[in-house]
Scaffold this motif. Structure first.
Motif, PDB file in Angstrom:
ATOM      1  N   PRO A   1      33.979  -9.568 -46.299  1.00 30.70           N
ATOM      2  CA  PRO A   1      34.496 -10.559 -45.353  1.00 30.70           C
ATOM      3  C   PRO A   1      35.413  -9.917 -44.318  1.00 30.70           C
ATOM      4  O   PRO A   1      35.975  -8.837 -44.546  1.00 30.70           O
ATOM      5  N   LEU A   2      35.571 -10.601 -43.203  1.00 29.68           N
ATOM      6  CA  LEU A   2      36.379 -10.069 -42.108  1.00 29.68           C
ATOM      7  C   LEU A   2      37.810  -9.792 -42.544  1.00 29.68           C
ATOM      8  O   LEU A   2      38.378  -8.733 -42.208  1.00 29.68           O
ATOM      9  N   ASP A   3      38.413 -10.710 -43.291  1.00 27.06           N
ATOM     10  CA  ASP A   3      39.798 -10.507 -43.717  1.00 27.06           C
ATOM     11  C   ASP A   3      39.935  -9.259 -44.577  1.00 27.06           C
ATOM     12  O   ASP A   3      40.927  -8.522 -44.468  1.00 27.06           O
ATOM     13  N   VAL A   4      38.957  -9.009 -45.424  1.00 23.74           N
ATOM     14  CA  VAL A   4      38.998  -7.812 -46.268  1.00 23.74           C
ATOM     15  C   VAL A   4      38.866  -6.557 -45.409  1.00 23.74           C
ATOM     16  O   VAL A   4      39.584  -5.565 -45.596  1.00 23.74           O
ATOM     17  N   ARG A   5      37.948  -6.590 -44.440  1.00 23.92           N
ATOM     18  CA  ARG A   5      37.785  -5.435 -43.548  1.00 23.92           C
ATOM     19  C   ARG A   5      39.040  -5.176 -42.733  1.00 23.92           C
ATOM     20  O   ARG A   5      39.392  -4.026 -42.478  1.00 23.92           O
ATOM     21  N   ARG A   6      39.722  -6.232 -42.322  1.00 27.21           N
ATOM     22  CA  ARG A   6      40.961  -6.046 -41.570  1.00 27.21           C
ATOM     23  C   ARG A   6      42.037  -5.398 -42.435  1.00 27.21           C
ATOM     24  O   ARG A   6      42.799  -4.553 -41.964  1.00 27.21           O
ATOM     25  N   SER A   7      42.101  -5.782 -43.700  1.00 26.32           N
ATOM     26  CA  SER A   7      43.097  -5.166 -44.581  1.00 26.32           C
ATOM     27  C   SER A   7      42.792  -3.697 -44.803  1.00 26.32           C
ATOM     28  O   SER A   7      43.711  -2.864 -44.849  1.00 26.32           O
ATOM     29  N   ILE A   8      41.511  -3.350 -44.930  1.00 24.03           N
ATOM     30  CA  ILE A   8      41.127  -1.944 -45.073  1.00 24.03           C
ATOM     31  C   ILE A   8      41.442  -1.176 -43.793  1.00 24.03           C
ATOM     32  O   ILE A   8      41.854  -0.010 -43.830  1.00 24.03           O
ATOM     33  N   ALA A   9      41.256  -1.839 -42.651  1.00 21.53           N
ATOM     34  CA  ALA A   9      41.519  -1.195 -41.360  1.00 21.53           C
ATOM     35  C   ALA A   9      42.978  -0.787 -41.236  1.00 21.53           C
ATOM     36  O   ALA A   9      43.287   0.266 -40.669  1.00 21.53           O
TER      37      ALA A   9
ATOM     38  N   ALA B   1      41.328  -5.004 -35.184  1.00 25.37           N
ATOM     39  CA  ALA B   1      40.075  -5.703 -34.907  1.00 25.37           C
ATOM     40  C   ALA B   1      38.945  -4.721 -34.635  1.00 25.37           C
ATOM     41  O   ALA B   1      37.810  -4.901 -35.108  1.00 25.37           O
ATOM     42  N   ARG B   2      39.228  -3.664 -33.863  1.00 26.59           N
ATOM     43  CA  ARG B   2      38.190  -2.680 -33.565  1.00 26.59           C
ATOM     44  C   ARG B   2      37.757  -1.943 -34.823  1.00 26.59           C
ATOM     45  O   ARG B   2      36.569  -1.711 -35.055  1.00 26.59           O
ATOM     46  N   ARG B   3      38.716  -1.554 -35.649  1.00 28.06           N
ATOM     47  CA  ARG B   3      38.369  -0.827 -36.868  1.00 28.06           C
ATOM     48  C   ARG B   3      37.587  -1.722 -37.829  1.00 28.06           C
ATOM     49  O   ARG B   3      36.635  -1.277 -38.480  1.00 28.06           O
ATOM     50  N   ALA B   4      37.958  -3.002 -37.934  1.00 28.40           N
ATOM     51  CA  ALA B   4      37.221  -3.931 -38.793  1.00 28.40           C
ATOM     52  C   ALA B   4      35.787  -4.091 -38.302  1.00 28.40           C
ATOM     53  O   ALA B   4      34.846  -4.165 -39.110  1.00 28.40           O
ATOM     54  N   HIS B   5      35.595  -4.123 -36.994  1.00 27.42           N
ATOM     55  CA  HIS B   5      34.240  -4.205 -36.438  1.00 27.42           C
ATOM     56  C   HIS B   5      33.456  -2.937 -36.753  1.00 27.42           C
ATOM     57  O   HIS B   5      32.262  -2.992 -37.113  1.00 27.42           O
ATOM     58  N   ASP B   6      34.112  -1.793 -36.636  1.00 23.02           N
ATOM     59  CA  ASP B   6      33.428  -0.524 -36.934  1.00 23.02           C
ATOM     60  C   ASP B   6      33.006  -0.451 -38.394  1.00 23.02           C
ATOM     61  O   ASP B   6      31.920   0.045 -38.718  1.00 23.02           O
ATOM     62  N   LEU B   7      33.859  -0.913 -39.290  1.00 21.61           N
ATOM     63  CA  LEU B   7      33.516  -0.891 -40.710  1.00 21.61           C
ATOM     64  C   LEU B   7      32.279  -1.733 -40.988  1.00 21.61           C
ATOM     65  O   LEU B   7      31.435  -1.366 -41.814  1.00 21.61           O
ATOM     66  N   SER B   8      32.169  -2.859 -40.304  1.00 22.81           N
ATOM     67  CA  SER B   8      30.973  -3.688 -40.459  1.00 22.81           C
ATOM     68  C   SER B   8      29.743  -2.964 -39.924  1.00 22.81           C
ATOM     69  O   SER B   8      28.676  -2.989 -40.549  1.00 22.81           O
ATOM     70  N   ALA B   9      29.887  -2.300 -38.757  1.00 18.29           N
ATOM     71  CA  ALA B   9      28.754  -1.582 -38.180  1.00 18.29           C
ATOM     72  C   ALA B   9      28.345  -0.399 -39.049  1.00 18.29           C
ATOM     73  O   ALA B   9      27.176   0.009 -39.048  1.00 18.29           O
TER      74      ALA B   9
ATOM     75  N   LEU C   1      33.995   8.764 -36.879  1.00 15.53           N
ATOM     76  CA  LEU C   1      33.185   7.959 -37.782  1.00 15.53           C
ATOM     77  C   LEU C   1      32.903   6.573 -37.213  1.00 15.53           C
ATOM     78  O   LEU C   1      32.284   5.747 -37.869  1.00 15.53           O
ATOM     79  N   ALA C   2      33.368   6.328 -36.015  1.00 19.98           N
ATOM     80  CA  ALA C   2      33.243   4.991 -35.440  1.00 19.98           C
ATOM     81  C   ALA C   2      31.839   4.741 -34.958  1.00 19.98           C
ATOM     82  O   ALA C   2      31.116   5.646 -34.541  1.00 19.98           O
ATOM     83  N   ALA C   3      31.432   3.471 -35.015  1.00 21.75           N
ATOM     84  CA  ALA C   3      30.105   3.119 -34.537  1.00 21.75           C
ATOM     85  C   ALA C   3      30.037   3.173 -33.027  1.00 21.75           C
ATOM     86  O   ALA C   3      28.989   3.474 -32.452  1.00 21.75           O
TER      87      ALA C   3
ATOM     88  N   GLU D   1      30.925   4.587 -29.185  1.00 23.91           N
ATOM     89  CA  GLU D   1      31.101   5.898 -28.590  1.00 23.91           C
ATOM     90  C   GLU D   1      32.577   6.119 -28.257  1.00 23.91           C
ATOM     91  O   GLU D   1      33.296   5.185 -27.892  1.00 23.91           O
ATOM     92  N   PRO D   2      33.056   7.369 -28.358  1.00 26.89           N
ATOM     93  CA  PRO D   2      34.467   7.634 -28.081  1.00 26.89           C
ATOM     94  C   PRO D   2      34.897   7.204 -26.694  1.00 26.89           C
ATOM     95  O   PRO D   2      36.009   6.717 -26.508  1.00 26.89           O
ATOM     96  N   GLU D   3      34.004   7.371 -25.696  1.00 29.67           N
ATOM     97  CA  GLU D   3      34.403   7.006 -24.347  1.00 29.67           C
ATOM     98  C   GLU D   3      34.545   5.496 -24.172  1.00 29.67           C
ATOM     99  O   GLU D   3      35.123   5.028 -23.195  1.00 29.67           O
ATOM    100  N   ASP D   4      33.990   4.711 -25.128  1.00 31.71           N
ATOM    101  CA  ASP D   4      34.105   3.268 -25.045  1.00 31.71           C
ATOM    102  C   ASP D   4      35.424   2.756 -25.615  1.00 31.71           C
ATOM    103  O   ASP D   4      35.721   1.569 -25.536  1.00 31.71           O
ATOM    104  N   ARG D   5      36.189   3.643 -26.201  1.00 34.24           N
ATOM    105  CA  ARG D   5      37.414   3.222 -26.856  1.00 34.24           C
ATOM    106  C   ARG D   5      38.606   3.457 -25.937  1.00 34.24           C
ATOM    107  O   ARG D   5      38.758   4.530 -25.383  1.00 34.24           O
ATOM    108  N   PRO D   6      39.474   2.455 -25.775  1.00 37.33           N
ATOM    109  CA  PRO D   6      40.652   2.652 -24.947  1.00 37.33           C
ATOM    110  C   PRO D   6      41.589   3.661 -25.589  1.00 37.33           C
ATOM    111  O   PRO D   6      41.832   3.624 -26.789  1.00 37.33           O
ATOM    112  N   LYS D   7      42.111   4.580 -24.790  1.00 37.95           N
ATOM    113  CA  LYS D   7      42.981   5.627 -25.288  1.00 37.95           C
ATOM    114  C   LYS D   7      44.450   5.291 -25.113  1.00 37.95           C
ATOM    115  O   LYS D   7      45.305   5.973 -25.642  1.00 37.95           O
ATOM    116  N   ALA D   8      44.765   4.285 -24.324  1.00 41.41           N
ATOM    117  CA  ALA D   8      46.159   3.960 -24.060  1.00 41.41           C
ATOM    118  C   ALA D   8      46.311   2.456 -23.961  1.00 41.41           C
ATOM    119  O   ALA D   8      45.348   1.718 -23.810  1.00 41.41           O
TER     120      ALA D   8
END
Length: 374
Positions: free
Chosen positions: A232-240, A218-226, A253-255, A257-264
């Motif tokens: 479409p969302l389903d296509v972005r999820r498959s690419i993710a 879900a996070r990667r699909a959102h980043d691809l949109s940004a 390459l994410a939209a 910030e790195p500190e906003d992403r959970p690491k664990a």
């Protein structure tokens, strides 16, 4: 007014009345057929003094068609009833067993069927899942579903039956859990590729692994949109998923910030103790409810998740839902909001637009919040 025949329905109202009457008649016929199955089983029960219940010595045996506590029936009676219904012997046995299960072990649900408040198909669906429950488990399902069975989803019905199994037959529940863990798999059908170049992926995962995978996709699909991918969302999820496989999520390459992403992995537990647990009484199989998925797992499963070295465990204070908390501010504190959500189990949001004096629509003005809207 007498019910018209179809060829007499000369307007829309009459036709709708005809359809409604036919639906009621069909429901009545199905309920009566179920009642007839119960009467047939009672007539051929091995506990019955009816002559029809007499077994053929050396040829016919008594047959178990429902759960523990339900009567046994003569073997040949099942075949006769199946033939009358135009069903195979196996299908007829299932129908007769589900009817007996409802009448003898789920009496409240059976009463709702006979009053036409619960469709026969849904009642049979419940009865089919309770056949292997102990008597106390069937009574638990009957008590919890009788009033709401007509409107709850099949998933909720199955969750209630599963909870009854865990509470009243923990050994069987544990055996099923172990079998499910052994049945985990993840398959990619690379040998079934057509000209379109797409393949099917399917599998069964542990709940914690599935939630982690869903979060990453879900996070990667959102980043691809940004990042500008207009798909479409389903296509972005498959690419993710492909990006995860190529480890492109590790690139900067994410939209976000790195500190906003959970690491664990983060485990957020809402622990609800029953009165028996508070009194120190032990149970055969302790349960932990996963509110985000409306399901429950064993406490041992939670221990396994938390033992993962990549897991970040969040410890929150236990909320006493029976306590009364007062605040002296207009803003609702987070602790009180969470408490009200746990109590109400749903959130109500005003979505109905208001009409302006000119007859058009204007945005709905939020009113002062009430405690029931939290």
């Amino acid at each position: 007014m007498a019910t018209r025949e179809l060829h007499d329905c000369d307007n829309a109202s009459a036709l709708l009345a005809y359809v409604g009457a036919r639906r009621t008649a069909a429901a009545r016929a199905e309920a009566d057929q179920l009642a007839a199955a119960v009467a047939w089983a009672g007539m051929h029960s091995t506990d019955s003094y009816d002559e029809a219940a007499t077994l053929v010595p050396g040829v016919e045996e008594s047959l178990t068609i429902a759960g523990p506590g339900a009567p046994l029936v003569a073997e040949f009676s099942v075949l006769e009833f199946a033939a009358a219904l135009g069903l195979s012997s196996d299908a007829g046995r299932m129908y007769l067993g589900e009817a007996v299960e409802l009448a003898h072990r789920l009496p409240q649900l059976y009463a709702r069927v006979q009053s036409l408040d619960l469709p026969v198909w849904k009642a049979r669906r419940i009865a089919k899942t309770t056949l292997d429950l102990p008597m106390a488990g069937a009574a638990y399902v009957d008590a919890h579903l009788a009033a709401v069975a007509h409107k709850v989803s099949i998933a909720q019905l199955d969750r209630t039956v599963e909870e009854a199994r865990v509470r009243f037959d923990p050994d069987e529940a544990l055996a099923r859990q172990n079998a499910a863990q052994e049945g985990r798999h993840f398959d990619i059908e690379t040998r079934q590729v057509s000209f379109d170049g797409c393949v099917d992926v399917h599998g069964t995962l542990d709940l914690a692994d599935a939630l982690d995978l869903e979060d990453a996709v879900a996070r990667r699909a959102h980043d691809l949109s940004a990042l500008g991918l207009d798909a479409p969302l389903d296509v972005r999820r498959s690419i993710a998923v492909g990006d995860l496989a190529r480890r492109q999520l590790s690139l900067d390459l994410a939209a976000a910030e790195p500190e906003d992403r959970p690491k664990a992995r983060q485990v957020l537990l809402h622990v609800h103790l029953s009165e028996a647990a508070l009194a120190g009484a032990s149970t055969d199989l302790d349960l932990a409810r996963v509110e985000e998925t409306r399901s429950f797992v064993s406490a041992e499963q939670v221990k396994t998740w938390c033992a993962n070295p990549d897991t970040q465990v969040i410890v929150k204070p236990v909320i006493d839902l029976a306590d009364h908390v007062h605040v002296d501010a207009y803003e609702v504190p987070d602790r009180l909001r969470e408490r009200q959500v746990l109590l109400a189990a749903h959130v109500r949001v005003p979505v109905v637009p208001e009409t302006s004096p000119a007859g058009g629509l204007r945005p709905h003005r939020p009113r002062r919040p009430r405690w029931t809207d939290l």
